[in-house]
Structure formats: structure tokens, C-alpha cells
Design an enzyme around this catalytic site. Structure first.
Site, PDB file in Angstrom:
ATOM      1  N   ASP A   1       0.846  -1.195   0.000  1.00 22.85           N
ATOM      2  CA  ASP A   1       0.000   0.000   0.000  1.00 22.85           C
ATOM      3  C   ASP A   1       0.879   1.241   0.000  1.00 22.85           C
ATOM      4  OD1 ASP A   1       0.677  -0.610   2.814  1.00 22.85           O
ATOM      5  OD2 ASP A   1      -0.541   1.167   3.252  1.00 22.85           O
TER       6      ASP A   1
ATOM      7  N   GLU B   1      -0.040  -0.572   5.815  1.00 23.85           N
ATOM      8  CA  GLU B   1       0.957   0.053   6.699  1.00 23.85           C
ATOM      9  C   GLU B   1       0.815   1.559   6.729  1.00 23.85           C
ATOM     10  OE1 GLU B   1       4.614   1.894   8.116  1.00 23.85           O
ATOM     11  OE2 GLU B   1       3.776   2.049   6.093  1.00 23.85           O
TER      12      GLU B   1
END
Length: 454
Positions: free
Chosen positions: A92, A157
Site C-alpha cells: 500500500d 501500513e
């Protein structure tokens, strides 16, 4: 065993690394469905799973984590008696911010002046390619891997929602390893091999201020009617003293950093500080970045300039981030910040402070065989000794892993360096750093296997 074939293998794989990174960057994998379709993260997760499957790893699967995102897991047993190494990264990315400020499309990997530009090119898709290229080089040069492998590539994250942390706590057997390589940091300077030995923790709060039942005409009521935006600005201004140091009661702000130092001029250049603008805070730059707390206003809900009306504002809201160094309890620091914000609101305005997530600071033990192996690998790959630095950012998973696996060594490395501009517009990666770090990781896996088998 001669090392040149391994270096040659890494070099021969760089064109493939660029092609793969371009495919991965093209996924708009911001883990926030309010901004980008969740399908973009799903596509990135499947790409990562397929890539590690192609390198011979088994047990490849997508883990549904409690925050609604997916992490990619893979494993492969090693030779008899070999240690197990867990490799971590995340797919991500941060939002692209103002896409019109990018010199090339944010989600299209573009080569310019010898660098590869694109959101996630360094943080952290470039680090996924570091792992992949290291493993590919070992297969090409050695025909296999010298250690047992586990791979975990996280899907949220950047959002800090803790999905992987909660999943690991519920399935502690999943990520057990002798050494854990966190591919989410980088070198203190390009060409200077660095392990990150210290991370600041992070907490975020949202502070809302209300003063009126609704907005009022600034001509008819301004001057006597309490302005919520004015009140919020006063609160935010109180977070720092006249030197720019954090001014929150209960937070220690005089700690010092004893490791590698960060010269002022180098920091000014790395941060692209404008001419004539002073740095904030006191002490050395390293003190301010790695040993002391910092407070940042991440965003403010207020009328934009374009379209603003002549009104006294009844409501305003801000998101405030607090970074805390090792040795500071994040929960206690958050409570100190909340107390400060509540106490500083003027006019008797109504204030609400919402606590968001917490991530604890991290301090590595650098005395074990994994650090010895990494030092040897970095010296060989870069031709210069490894240094240890701090990192002002936070990786909450590190403390979860330390708690779950207290005997495992945790080593933080990566392809990032100050000019990559992670989290900013025009993020990029230096392909030479990617090549050298992939070689470093491949050499590390070899050397660590040798040390642990003695």
C-alpha cells in the site's frame, strides 16, 4: 564461494526489476476506499502473490486482516539446519497528494535523470523489488536459497490501522523466524549502507472546536462572535515554543542522539529548505529527528480560500501527529497531548479530542549474528562500512514482532534515501540503490546461513 556471479546476477535482473516495478506502481493501492477503489489494493496483492509464487515459494496466500485489508504471505523451508528469515514490506502507498504537481504521472513509473519516479517507487514497492531481485539472483547464481524463508507483504501500513499487527497476535506461529528483515527504511545517504537502529513511535489525534450554532456574517458579528477557526489556530500555535521545540507538558524534549550525525547543510539540502528559512527546534538535527518528540499538524478542516464566504466560523477541526522517541510511552504521550489541546482552547470553546491509533517506538539490539552478517554484506555490496542511524518515522509492526518473537533479530534496511521524497510529490528511487540493496540482501542471506550453521 565467489561473490562476483551473484553481483552479475543482480545486475542482469535490473531491467526486469524496472518492468516489474512499473507494473506494481501502476496499481493505485492507497488503502483508503474513500480515495481509491479497494480493487486497486486487491490487484496489487495478487500481483505480489503471483511474483513470489514464481520464485518457488510455497504456501502463498492472502490473509484477511482485521482492518479489512489483505496481506500476502509465502514461505519455503530451508536446507536442513538452516535458519529461517522473514522478509517484510508493504504494497500500500500514500495518496499522491496534488497530482498536478507531479512532473510525470504519479502512478506511471517514469525514468528521468537516471531515477525512476512514481508513487511507491521507493516506499515501499521498491523494497518489494529489493526482496524479489535478491531471491531471483540467488536462484540464478546458486540454484536456490541458503535459508528458510517467510515473506509477509502488508496492505495497510501507511494507514496505520494495525491489521497485520492484530493478525500476527492472533496467529503467532505464522511469522516465527530467527531473523526478520524489515524492508521499509533506507540509507542515510545514497551510497552509504545503513541499518536503522531506532524508530520513533507515533500517535494521532483529531481536535474539533465549536463556538457557535452556525456560521455568522463577519461584518454583522465579527469582532465579538467567537471564531472557531481562530480558536483552533491558537491551540495549534501553542504546541511549539518560540524556538520550534515541542511545548507539551509531560513530554521530555532535551534528549540527545549519540550515533551518526546529520549535518545542518546536508539536512537543508535533503529537505529542500528554501533559502533564508531557518530550521526549527534546538539541538543537533539528529537530536531533533531521532531522539526527541515532534508534533506535526497533518490537516485542517476549514473553508478553502477559493469559494470562502465572509463568515465567522462556527466549527474547525485538525489532525495532529505526535512522534515519540524510544524510552517514551506512546500512550502516556498521547494523553499529554490530549490534555494540552484541551487546556489551550480559548473563549471557553467546546472542544473534542478523538484519539486515533498508537504505534510504539523501537530500538534494535545490534549485537547479534544477523547484524554481523548484514554489516559484512553491506560492506561488500557498497565497498564501504555499514553505519547505524535513527529514523524519525514509525513502523508499529516492529514492536509487535519483538513482543511475539523476543529471540528474533530485527534488521531494518531498504532502498530509500533522503532524495527519494517518500510521502511527497515526485517520489523516486535510484536504480543503483535498488541494485546495491538487492545484492546486499542476497549476500546477507548467504552470510547469515553460514554464521548460524557454525
Amino acid at each position: 564461494m565467489p561473490q562476483q556471479p551473484l553481483a552479475d546476477a543482480v545486475r542482469s535482473l535490473m531491467d526486469r526489476a524496472r518492468t516489474d516495478l512499473a507494473e506494481l506502481v501502476a496499481f493505485r493501492s492507497v488503502a483508503d476506499p474513500r480515495q481509491f477503489p479497494v480493487e486497486e489494493c486487491e490487484k496489487a496483492a495478487h500481483w505480489v502473490a503471483d511474483a513470489f509464487t514464481a520464485e518457488g515459494l510455497t504456501g502463498v496466500r492472502l490473509l484477511d486482516t482485521p482492518d479489512g485489508t489483505q496481506s500476502v504471505y509465502a514461505e519455503l523451508p530451508g536446507p536442513a539446519g538452516a535458519p529461517t528469515v522473514l522478509l517484510y514490506s508493504h504494497y500500500d502507498v500514500q495518496p499522491p497528494l496534488a497530482e498536478d504537481e507531479w512532473l510525470s504521472p504519479a502512478f506511471e513509473l517514469t525514468e528521468r535523470d537516471g531515477r525512476w519516479y512514481g508513487r511507491g517507487a521507493a516506499d515501499c514497492k521498491g523494497n518489494i523489488l529489493m526482496h524479489l531481485t535478491a531471491l531471483r539472483a540467488l536462484r540464478q547464481a546458486d540454484g536456490g536459497y541458503p535459508v528458510g524463508l517467510k515473506i509477509i507483504v502488508e496492505g495497510s501500513e501507511e494507514q496505520g490501522t494495525g491489521g497485520l499487527e492484530r493478525y500476527a497476535e492472533a496467529h503467532p506461529e505464522l511469522l516465527t523466524a530467527d531473523a526478520i528483515v524489515i524492508g521499509d527504511t533506507g540509507n542515510f545517504a545514497a551510497g552509504l549502507p545503513t541499518v536503522t537502529a531506532s524508530l520513533r513511535g507515533m500517535t494521532v489525534v483529531e481536535v474539533s472546536v465549536r463556538t457557535l450554532a452556525g456560521n455568522l456574517h463577519s461584518g454583522a458579528f465579527g469582532g465579538a462572535a467567537p471564531d472557531a477557526l481562530q480558536a483552533l489556530v491558537k491551540v495549534l500555535a501553542s504546541l511549539h515554543d518560540e524556538h520550534g521545540d515541542v511545548a507539551v507538558a509531560g513530554l521530555t524534549t532535551d534528549q540527545t542522539w549519540t550515533g551518526v550525525q546529520y549535518p545542518d547543510e546536508q539536512f537543508r539540502a535533503d529537505a529542500k529548505v528554501l533559502d533564508g528559512v531557518a530550521l526549527t527546534g534546538t539541538g543537533t538535527v539528529a537530536d531533533r529527528l531521532w531522539a526527541r518528540p515532534s508534533v506535526t499538524v497533518l490537516g485542517i478542516d476549514a473553508p478553502p480560500v477559493v469559494g470562502a464566504t465572509s463568515s465567522v466560523q462556527s466549527f474547525a477541526k485538525a489532525s495532529v501527529s505526535l512522534r515519540v522517541p524510544p524510552g517514551t510511552d506512546t500512550g502516556a504521550a498521547q494523553e499529554a497531548l490530549v490534555a494540552h489541546l484541551e487546556a489551550q482552547v480559548p473563549f471557553g470553546a467546546q472542544v473534542t479530542v478523538e484519539r486515533q491509533g498508537n504505534g510504539s517506538p523501537f530500538l534494535a539490539d545490534t549485537s547479534g549474528p544477523a547484524y554481523e552478517a548484514m554489516g559484512a554484506a553491506m560492506a561488500e555490496a557498497f565497498g564501504t562500512p555499514m553505519v547505524a542511524s535513527g529514523e524519525g518515522g514509525s513502523i508499529p509492526l516492529c514492536n509487535t514482532l519483538r513482543t511475539l518473537y523476543p529471540e528474533a533479530e530485527i534488521v531494518l534496511i531498504g532502498v530509500e534515501e533522503p532524495t527519494t521524497q517518500i510521502h511527497a510529490v515526485n517520489e523516486s528511487v535510484d536504480p543503483l540503490e535498488l541494485e546495491r540493496m538487492a545484492l546486499t540482501e542476497a549476500l546477507f542471506l548467504r552470510r547469515y546461513a553460514e554464521l548460524r550453521s557454525v
